[in-house]
Design a protein around this motif. Structure first.
Motif, short mmCIF file in Angstrom:
data_model
loop_
_atom_site.label_atom_id
_atom_site.label_comp_id
_atom_site.label_asym_id
_atom_site.label_seq_id
_atom_site.Cartn_x
_atom_site.Cartn_y
_atom_site.Cartn_z
N VAL A 6 0.85 -1.20 0.00
CA VAL A 6 0.00 0.00 0.00
C VAL A 6 0.88 1.25 0.00
O VAL A 6 1.84 1.35 0.76
N GLY A 7 0.51 2.18 -0.87
CA GLY A 7 1.29 3.41 -1.00
C GLY A 7 2.38 3.26 -2.03
O GLY A 7 3.25 4.12 -2.15
N LEU A 8 2.36 2.17 -2.80
CA LEU A 8 3.43 1.87 -3.75
C LEU A 8 2.89 1.58 -5.14
O LEU A 8 1.83 0.99 -5.29
N GLU A 9 3.65 2.01 -6.12
CA GLU A 9 3.38 1.62 -7.50
C GLU A 9 4.55 0.74 -7.94
O GLU A 9 5.66 0.89 -7.45
N ARG A 10 4.28 -0.18 -8.86
CA ARG A 10 5.37 -1.01 -9.37
C ARG A 10 6.35 -0.10 -10.08
O ARG A 10 5.97 0.68 -10.95
N ARG A 11 7.61 -0.15 -9.71
CA ARG A 11 8.61 0.74 -10.28
C ARG A 11 9.57 -0.05 -11.14
O ARG A 11 10.04 -1.12 -10.75
N THR A 12 9.89 0.47 -12.31
CA THR A 12 10.79 -0.22 -13.21
C THR A 12 12.25 -0.11 -12.78
O THR A 12 13.09 -0.84 -13.28
N ASP A 13 12.57 0.80 -11.86
CA ASP A 13 13.96 0.95 -11.44
C ASP A 13 14.33 -0.01 -10.30
O ASP A 13 15.44 0.01 -9.81
N LEU A 14 13.39 -0.86 -9.89
CA LEU A 14 13.66 -1.85 -8.87
C LEU A 14 13.84 -3.21 -9.53
O LEU A 14 13.39 -3.43 -10.64
N PRO A 15 14.52 -4.13 -8.83
CA PRO A 15 14.70 -5.47 -9.42
C PRO A 15 13.35 -6.09 -9.78
O PRO A 15 12.39 -5.98 -9.03
N ALA A 16 13.31 -6.71 -10.94
CA ALA A 16 12.07 -7.34 -11.40
C ALA A 16 11.84 -8.66 -10.67
O ALA A 16 12.79 -9.38 -10.36
N MET A 17 10.59 -8.95 -10.39
CA MET A 17 10.19 -10.23 -9.82
C MET A 17 9.86 -11.18 -10.96
O MET A 17 9.35 -10.74 -11.99
N PRO A 18 10.08 -12.47 -10.80
CA PRO A 18 9.59 -13.41 -11.81
C PRO A 18 8.08 -13.26 -11.94
O PRO A 18 7.38 -12.95 -10.97
N ASP A 19 7.56 -13.49 -13.14
CA ASP A 19 6.13 -13.29 -13.42
C ASP A 19 5.23 -14.04 -12.44
O ASP A 19 4.22 -13.51 -11.99
N GLU A 20 5.60 -15.30 -12.09
CA GLU A 20 4.72 -16.08 -11.20
C GLU A 20 4.64 -15.45 -9.81
O GLU A 20 3.64 -15.62 -9.11
N LEU A 21 5.66 -14.71 -9.40
CA LEU A 21 5.61 -14.02 -8.11
C LEU A 21 4.95 -12.65 -8.26
O LEU A 21 4.21 -12.22 -7.38
N GLU A 22 5.25 -11.95 -9.35
CA GLU A 22 4.67 -10.62 -9.57
C GLU A 22 3.15 -10.69 -9.56
O GLU A 22 2.48 -9.79 -9.07
N ARG A 23 2.57 -11.77 -10.07
CA ARG A 23 1.11 -11.93 -10.09
C ARG A 23 0.52 -12.05 -8.69
O ARG A 23 -0.67 -11.85 -8.50
N LYS A 24 1.35 -12.37 -7.70
CA LYS A 24 0.87 -12.55 -6.33
C LYS A 24 0.97 -11.26 -5.51
O LYS A 24 0.69 -11.25 -4.33
N ILE A 25 1.38 -10.17 -6.16
CA ILE A 25 1.56 -8.89 -5.46
C ILE A 25 0.55 -7.89 -5.97
O ILE A 25 0.43 -7.65 -7.18
N GLU A 26 -0.19 -7.30 -5.04
CA GLU A 26 -1.11 -6.22 -5.38
C GLU A 26 -0.46 -4.90 -4.96
O GLU A 26 -0.06 -4.74 -3.81
#
Length: 154
Positions: free
Chosen positions: A129-149
């Protein structure tokens, strides 16, 4: 009266002592240092200082922000009616975080730890909460990224 809900320089010192590298750019690190020099001066010029933990109070005393008798810890209290709520064990397994992606807040550390937890415990998800996905941070694998809101605004 000066108030801090967490002394960033104390966090930085603690991370360095633990061997955890901060990856802020030189420019942003310099800006952080300049800002904290002004903040530290403000802490020293105030009549008193309140902090949210004895851990930070000891640091403030060591840094001579104020004499010990003018530094007070005021813990963030939880109201008794909140503490007295019955346990609701049937909720989704969600890791919650409310904060920002500032380098001094440890965003890279958060994401690295979150990746391990979400990989090792697949039934869990995360809500940031209070966060947007930022491209300047390390990328998560897609299967994990889908588990993050990501909830950009409270």
């Amino acid at each position: 009266m000066a108030r801090s809900n967490g002394l960033e320089l104390h966090v930085e010192e603690t991370l360095q002592r633990l061997g955890i590298e901060q990856r802020a750019s030189t420019a942003s690190a310099r800006g952080l240092f300049d800002r904290w020099q002004r903040t530290e001066d403000a802490f020293r010029r105030a009549d008193a200082l309140t902090l949210v933990s004895d851990f930070d109070r000891r640091y403030a005393e060591r840094m001579k922000y104020q004499p010990a008798e003018r530094v007070l810890t005021v813990e963030n209290p939880l109201m008794e009616d909140w503490l007295g709520q019955p346990f609701a064990g049937e909720r989704p397994l969600t890791i919650g975080f409310c904060g920002s992606w500032l380098p001094n807040k440890g965003a890279e550390i958060l994401l690295a730890a979150l990746a391990v937890v979400l990989r090792d415990w697949p039934q869990w998800c995360a809500r940031l909460v209070g966060l947007e996905r930022r491209t300047d941070l390390p990328a998560m694998p897609d299967e994990l990224e889908r588990k993050i809101e990501y909830v950009p605004c409270v």
